[in-house]
Enzyme design. Structure first.
Site, PDB file in Angstrom:
ATOM      1  N   TYR A  78     -18.666 -13.495  18.081  1.00  0.00           N
ATOM      2  CA  TYR A  78     -19.964 -13.953  18.585  1.00  0.00           C
ATOM      3  C   TYR A  78     -19.880 -15.453  18.826  1.00  0.00           C
ATOM      4  O   TYR A  78     -19.392 -16.205  17.973  1.00  0.00           O
ATOM      5  CB  TYR A  78     -21.068 -13.674  17.556  1.00  0.00           C
ATOM      6  CG  TYR A  78     -22.392 -14.309  17.910  1.00  0.00           C
ATOM      7  CD1 TYR A  78     -23.406 -13.565  18.499  1.00  0.00           C
ATOM      8  CD2 TYR A  78     -22.612 -15.672  17.675  1.00  0.00           C
ATOM      9  CE1 TYR A  78     -24.609 -14.160  18.844  1.00  0.00           C
ATOM     10  CE2 TYR A  78     -23.809 -16.272  18.028  1.00  0.00           C
ATOM     11  CZ  TYR A  78     -24.802 -15.513  18.610  1.00  0.00           C
ATOM     12  OH  TYR A  78     -25.983 -16.105  18.966  1.00  0.00           O
ATOM     13  N   GLU A  83     -25.614 -16.977  25.002  1.00  0.00           N
ATOM     14  CA  GLU A  83     -24.894 -16.208  23.993  1.00  0.00           C
ATOM     15  C   GLU A  83     -23.813 -15.366  24.643  1.00  0.00           C
ATOM     16  O   GLU A  83     -24.078 -14.718  25.663  1.00  0.00           O
ATOM     17  CB  GLU A  83     -25.848 -15.209  23.315  1.00  0.00           C
ATOM     18  CG  GLU A  83     -26.599 -15.734  22.130  1.00  0.00           C
ATOM     19  CD  GLU A  83     -27.423 -14.615  21.485  1.00  0.00           C
ATOM     20  OE1 GLU A  83     -27.509 -14.586  20.263  1.00  0.00           O
ATOM     21  OE2 GLU A  83     -27.973 -13.776  22.215  1.00  0.00           O
TER      22      GLU A  83
END
Ligand code: GDP
Ligand code: MN
Length: 379
Positions: free
Chosen positions: A101, A189
């Protein structure tokens, strides 16, 4: 505004962030044509303005044309958290070895940009709980303009990366950071940032939100305006009011954010839903009010409008004239009730009354709501 994944990935391409090849499609024919361009199968991904598609079944892998048809049949038209899927991204399948991530966010509370990384990316980290654990690393950037690649490398090293992966993740994160600043983003993101079987890192997802107040200097992000909601919100920006589209049918114009929210609450307590949040701020002119009335009524869902104003610095005579001229410009006869107090109130009331517009002269928003609902035939 949120970008669709494919729009985010276009920005990634431009910025040199590696991401899978893909094609956006709207129907089975386009999907089959796209499929022919990928020899080892595709990922079929719902394009909606919400995350958690993986968990909702909005992402499927298809290695044969039959699997593709089945996936299209299931995903196209599907509802994901209130968003109907009308577009799909058909892209090259990634042989996934690991998922990381990587993200950036403007942290409004701290007034800082925060870098985020986790060696445990994928669908589970989307839930807030996953972000509090020990495997989630954050770096609040004190001085955004002085960030250099080695700062980012140090941050990712703390997050557990090393060797070649650290090097390529640093390069991607640095490009993401520069993109974030250059495009005035508030969220960017990559989840997952995928390590493929052959040792490369690729952005398998893109979740990007722009700063709407900066869109005026980001003309190449205007492609995000492709839905009615966005059109109304864009128009509101031109008018110069704060506006948020909501799913109800009662329009609200208020002179302050607190008054607007209070009006929405009272409306909801009467079992009705607002069609919007609209705050004029302190710059009321008759044109601003007229434009706001027209904006609300241009939304086909709106069945009535409540104007709730308090005039401290705001001239209420201007407001009253604005309501009247706004209504004149609309073809539709929609009930409107005005509650207005403060600066020049008596004069404003008589202007409205002479145009047969119901006026509430007390502090009671409840009363204004009740009169409006009665006029709408809603009680
Ligand atoms: P989100 O759930 O809306 O965040 O959608 P993502 O794009 O992040 O996809 C969710 C999950 O689907 C990822 O974490 C991957 O595990 C999986 N996925 C997405 N694209 C691919 C792909 O090309 N190949 C494989 N094998 N899995 C994928
Ligand atoms: Mn994701």
């Amino acid at each position: 505004m949120y970008l669709y994944e494919y729009q985010g990935k276009e920005l990634f391409w431009e910025a040199g962030i590696p991401t899978p090849r893909g094609i956006v499609v709207k129907n089975p024919e386009e999907a089959e044509a796209a499929f022919a361009g990928f020899s080892s199968g595709v990922a079929v991904k719902a394009q909606v303005h919400t995350g958690g598609r993986g968990k909702s079944g909005g992402i499927r892998l298809a290695r044969t044309i039959e699997e593709l048809r089945e996936s299209i049949g299931i995903i196209l038209g599907m509802d994901i958290k209130g968003h109907t899927v009308r577009q799909l991204l058909v892209e090259e399948i990634l042989p996934i070895k690991r998922e990381f991530y990587l993200g950036l966010i403007v942290n409004g509370k701290k007034g800082m940009i925060t870098f985020m990384f986790s060696p445990f990316g994928g669908v589970d980290i989307e839930e807030a709980a996953g972000r509090d654990g020990s495997g989630f690393f954050q770096w609040d950037i004190e001085d955004p303009l002085s960030v250099e690649e080695f700062h980012i490398r140090n941050f990712l090293r703390k997050g557990g990366l090393q060797g070649n992966i650290l090097a390529s993740a640093t390069s991607i994160a640095f490009k993401l950071y520069n993109l974030f600043l250059k495009k005035d983003l508030v969220l960017a993101e990559i989840n997952p940032l995928v390590l493929t079987e052959d040792g490369n890192l690729k952005a398998a997802d893109a979740r990007i939100e722009t700063d709407d107040n900066a869109l005026f200097r980001q003309p190449d992000l205007s492609f995000t305006v492709d839905e009615t909601t966005d059109k109304l919100e864009l128009r509101a920006r031109e008018i110069g009011v704060s506006y948020v589209q909501l799913p109800g049918d009662v329009g609200i114009i208020a002179s302050g954010a607190g008054l607007a929210m209070n009006t929405m609450d009272i409306l909801e307590r009467r079992g009705r839903k607002p069609s919007n949040f609209l705050e004029t701020g302190g710059g009321i002119t008759s044109k601003l009010i007229a434009d706001s009335i027209e904006l609300l009524i241009s939304n086909p869902a709106v069945k009535g409008v409540l104007v709730n104003l308090y005039g401290g610095v705001n001239p209420m005579v201007e407001a009253a004239m604005g309501v009247i001229s706004g209504l004149k410009n609309c073809d539709m006869a929609i009930p409107v009730v005005v509650k207005l107090l403060g600066n020049q109130q008596e004069e404003a009331w008589s202007i409205l009354e002479s145009a047969d517009i119901p006026v509430v002269k007390s502090v009671s928003t409840e009363k204004a709501v009740d009169i409006l609902l009665e006029k709408m035939g809603a009680v």
